[in-house]
Design an enzyme around this catalytic site. Structure first.
Site, PDB file in Angstrom:
ATOM      1  N   HIS A 188     -25.963 -31.992  29.387  1.00 32.95           N
ATOM      2  CA  HIS A 188     -27.289 -31.557  29.203  1.00 32.95           C
ATOM      3  C   HIS A 188     -27.872 -30.865  30.634  1.00 32.95           C
ATOM      4  O   HIS A 188     -28.587 -29.979  30.346  1.00 32.95           O
ATOM      5  CB  HIS A 188     -28.306 -32.710  28.652  1.00 32.95           C
ATOM      6  CG  HIS A 188     -28.402 -33.257  27.352  1.00 32.95           C
ATOM      7  ND1 HIS A 188     -28.541 -32.569  26.433  1.00 32.95           N
ATOM      8  CD2 HIS A 188     -27.794 -34.409  26.909  1.00 32.95           C
ATOM      9  CE1 HIS A 188     -28.503 -33.199  25.254  1.00 32.95           C
ATOM     10  NE2 HIS A 188     -27.821 -34.364  25.619  1.00 32.95           N
ATOM     11  N   GLU A 430     -11.270 -14.589  13.276  1.00 36.63           N
ATOM     12  CA  GLU A 430     -10.782 -15.645  14.239  1.00 36.63           C
ATOM     13  C   GLU A 430      -9.589 -16.411  13.637  1.00 36.63           C
ATOM     14  O   GLU A 430      -9.639 -17.468  14.292  1.00 36.63           O
ATOM     15  CB  GLU A 430     -12.129 -16.474  14.381  1.00 36.63           C
ATOM     16  CG  GLU A 430     -12.664 -17.130  13.124  1.00 36.63           C
ATOM     17  CD  GLU A 430     -14.131 -17.770  13.450  1.00 36.63           C
ATOM     18  OE1 GLU A 430     -14.324 -18.141  14.581  1.00 36.63           O
ATOM     19  OE2 GLU A 430     -14.879 -18.110  12.499  1.00 36.63           O
ATOM     20  N   ASP A 454     -11.925 -19.311  18.544  1.00 38.66           N
ATOM     21  CA  ASP A 454     -11.007 -19.910  17.350  1.00 38.66           C
ATOM     22  C   ASP A 454      -9.854 -19.014  17.326  1.00 38.66           C
ATOM     23  O   ASP A 454      -8.488 -19.676  17.244  1.00 38.66           O
ATOM     24  CB  ASP A 454     -11.726 -20.066  16.094  1.00 38.66           C
ATOM     25  CG  ASP A 454     -12.621 -21.032  16.089  1.00 38.66           C
ATOM     26  OD1 ASP A 454     -11.975 -22.144  16.553  1.00 38.66           O
ATOM     27  OD2 ASP A 454     -13.653 -21.032  15.561  1.00 38.66           O
ATOM     28  N   CYS A 501     -17.254 -11.406  19.815  1.00 37.98           N
ATOM     29  CA  CYS A 501     -18.370 -12.258  20.065  1.00 37.98           C
ATOM     30  C   CYS A 501     -17.680 -13.607  20.633  1.00 37.98           C
ATOM     31  O   CYS A 501     -18.712 -14.562  20.832  1.00 37.98           O
ATOM     32  CB  CYS A 501     -19.286 -12.637  18.705  1.00 37.98           C
ATOM     33  SG  CYS A 501     -18.153 -13.288  17.312  1.00 37.98           S
TER      34      CYS A 501
HETATM   35  C1  PEP Z   1     -15.515 -17.902  18.261  1.00 39.41           C
HETATM   36  O1  PEP Z   1     -14.598 -18.793  17.516  1.00 39.41           O
HETATM   37  O2  PEP Z   1     -14.942 -17.176  19.088  1.00 39.41           O
HETATM   38  C2  PEP Z   1     -16.911 -17.983  17.722  1.00 39.41           C
HETATM   39  C3  PEP Z   1     -17.580 -17.101  18.528  1.00 39.41           C
HETATM   40  O3  PEP Z   1     -17.211 -18.940  17.130  1.00 39.41           O
HETATM   41  P1  PEP Z   1     -17.631 -20.369  17.799  1.00 39.41           P
HETATM   42  O4  PEP Z   1     -17.427 -20.445  19.016  1.00 39.41           O
HETATM   43  O5  PEP Z   1     -19.007 -20.840  17.063  1.00 39.41           O
HETATM   44  O6  PEP Z   1     -16.779 -21.199  16.731  1.00 39.41           O
HETATM   45 MG    MG Z   2     -15.378 -19.537  15.619  1.00 39.63          MG
END
Ligand code: PEP
Ligand code: MG
Length: 539
Positions: A188, A430, A454, A501
């Site tokens: 946190h 992913e 992922d 992302c």
């Molecule tokens: C990812 O897996 O790269 C992603 C952006 O999703 P999350 O981190 O929310 O699993």
């Molecule tokens: Mg992900």
């Protein structure tokens, strides 16, 4: 001079007097009582008073810091109202004939240990909450005053760890920096420091001594170093670091408002990842080109039932309106694995990362999925929306998703509810399977967004939650880079755009590679945006 080394979790340098947060961390003494029922009544009275305090704090914090920060106080309230918690305290009082403070202290330790042992990160975090809320009850039982946090002169706050309610009570204008003995980059205190834009160092361990209270300290939130009473030579070096940091911020400021166009004339959108509308301020501040990932699952967590369509619609609409025509990519529910909500009643799995999660749950529970899609399409009338589906592994999943989207659109049409017919549909790449068949998937969607977090764990067989295998996690592994390249090339062959992302999007040592393969969008935590724009533009 003493130099301490911790983990820098929020960049920047700060100097000032150290102030140790003192709370009564001593174990509560055990006293035998003759009248156990009178002690139970004392506990119930304090518990009731604590609930009233928390309700007040909820309202005040919501006004000051927004809905998300204030939700913690609702969680605390729920913990105190939880029957298991009350039963444990009252059983200790009745069975052992002991004082209420001691029983609360024992219960807090038991519950906190139980939460710490859980696999789920969300539940692990509740360990700090149960200690925090129990301290509140003990303060009421013992008549101790709440310590005012961060009052007086601006200072550097030191603590064992900062509990959520403590961070929310801090007078932000008086806190220069946090340093804590425990905690991690996801604790946190760390998240709060990054949100507030102040430096922070966590994990200092036993080297953080209470005797440092009141001393002059200098903190480097980037390197994780804490200098206690720095000598003149160190002070000069630290001042130079501060000047460098300030100069770097000014340098980055110059990229605000500029489009990231590569030397060969390709525009890369540099967008933000968000988890809730309260992150919009940071998005505006960083001058993001859009939102490349809104992790909608946060609407589903920390509550005891599914979020209604109307609530979701209002949230999505708020984000779309705030972005004023810039692209907003909202990812549909990605629950399961490390993100659990009890009311989903998901079966306990041996291997949850490879289990029933994300799109698999949505397809297994179409009514939950439909509610979210209706809210998304309704909100689409208020901005430029992209809907993105997580954890895709096959073309048949995408076809099923598109079928459900088409049905939702038909329903809305029949009900006369407006929506944007040009909403783009995209998928996250992913899983290695999705990257390998990205040529086939690209024919079915409008965009790809590569989730490298992922994709890394599934490609390298390295559990992203397991610190023990961290050394096997080569984030620049050739296999990963090839999958990224293949995905982008296949997207472009099919005439669709491709972004990234996952956390890798903000890795500026890879920006040149992303430019070379023609990535169209990079989406990241708002604080990293200007750094990436600078990397693309400053050559
Ligand atoms: C990812 O897996 O790269 C992603 C952006 O999703 P999350 O981190 O929310 O699993
Ligand atoms: Mg992900």
């Amino acid at each position: 001079m003493t130099v301490l080394q911790g983990e820098g979790v929020s960049r920047g340098v700060a100097s000032g007097k150290l102030r140790f947060l003192r709370r009564d961390a001593r174990a509560q003494p055990r006293r035998q009582v003759a009248d156990a029922e009178a002690e139970v009544a004392r506990f119930d009275k304090a518990r009731g008073e604590a609930v009233v305090q928390l309700a007040k704090l909820y309202v005040e914090t919501k006004a000051k810091l927004g809905e998300e920060k204030s939700l913690l106080f609702q969680i605390h309230q729920m913990m105190l109202e939880d029957l298991d918690y009350r039963d444990t305290v009252t059983s200790i009082i009745r069975n052992q004939h002991v004082n209420a403070e001691y029983a609360v202290d024992q219960t807090a330790a038991q519950f906190s240990e139980m939460f710490t042992q859980m696999d789920d990160d969300y539940m692990k975090e509740r360990a700090a909450d149960v200690l925090d809320v129990s301290r509140r009850v003990i303060r009421l039982l013992t008549g101790q005053e709440d310590e005012e946090l961060g009052g007086g002169e601006p200072c550097i706050i030191a603590a064992d760890d900062l509990a959520p309610s403590e961070t929310a009570r801090l007078d932000q204008s008086k806190v220069l920096c946090f340093i804590t003995a425990r905690g991690s980059s996801n604790s946190h205190a760390a998240i709060f420091a990054r949100t507030m834009g102040i430096p922070a160092v966590v994990g200092l361990g036993d080297s953080l001594l209470e005797e440092f209270d009141g001393r002059d300290v200098f903190v480097d939130g980037g390197s994780g170093e804490v200098f206690v009473e720095p000598d003149s030579q160190a002070t000069a070096e630290l001042e130079a670091r501060r000047d460098k940091e300030t100069a770097h911020r000014h340098y980055l400021d110059a990229f605000r408002g500029r489009e990231a166009i590569t030397p060969d004339g390709h525009r890369i959108l540099v967008c933000a990842n968000i988890g809730a509308p309260k992150d919009l301020e940071a998005v505006q501040d960083a001058d993001a080109d859009g939102i490349g990932l809104f992790r909608s699952e946060f609407l589903y967590l920390g509550r005891d039932n599914y979020p209604p369509e109307e609530d979701q619609y209002r949230t999505y609409r708020q984000v779309l309106e705030a972005m004023d025509g810039r692209m907003v990519v909202i990812r549909t529910l990605d629950i399961g694995a490390d993100k659990q909500a009890d009311y989903f009643e998901l079966p306990k799995e041996e291997n949850p990362a490879m289990g029933l999660r994300a799109i698999r749950i949505c397809l297994a529970r179409p009514e939950v999925f439909r509610t979210q899609l209706r809210a998304l399409y309704r909100a689409s009338a208020y901005g430029k929306l992209g809907i993105m589906f997580p954890m895709i592994t096959s073309v048949s999943e995408v076809l099923r998703v598109k079928e459900i989207c088409a049905q939702v659109q038909e329903e809305l049409k029949a009900e006369g509810i407006p929506f944007d017919v040009k909403v783009e549909l995209g998928i996250m790449i992913e899983t290695p399977a999705a990257a390998v068949i990205s040529d086939l998937l690209a024919k079915e969607v409008n965009f790809f967004s590569i989730g490298t977090n992922d994709l890394t764990q599934y490609t390298l067989a390295v559990d992203r939650q397991n610190a023990q295998v961290e050394s096997f996690c080569d984030r620049h592994h050739e296999a990963l880079l090839r999958l990224i390249r293949t995905t982008v090339e296949n997207a472009h062959r099919a005439g669709i755009w491709a972004g990234i992302c996952g956390e890798l999007a903000a890795d500026t040592t890879l920006t040149d590679f992303f430019m070379e393969i023609g990535v169209d969008e990079l989406s990241m935590t708002p604080g990293a945006i200007l750094e990436t724009k600078a990397k693309i533009l400053d050559r």
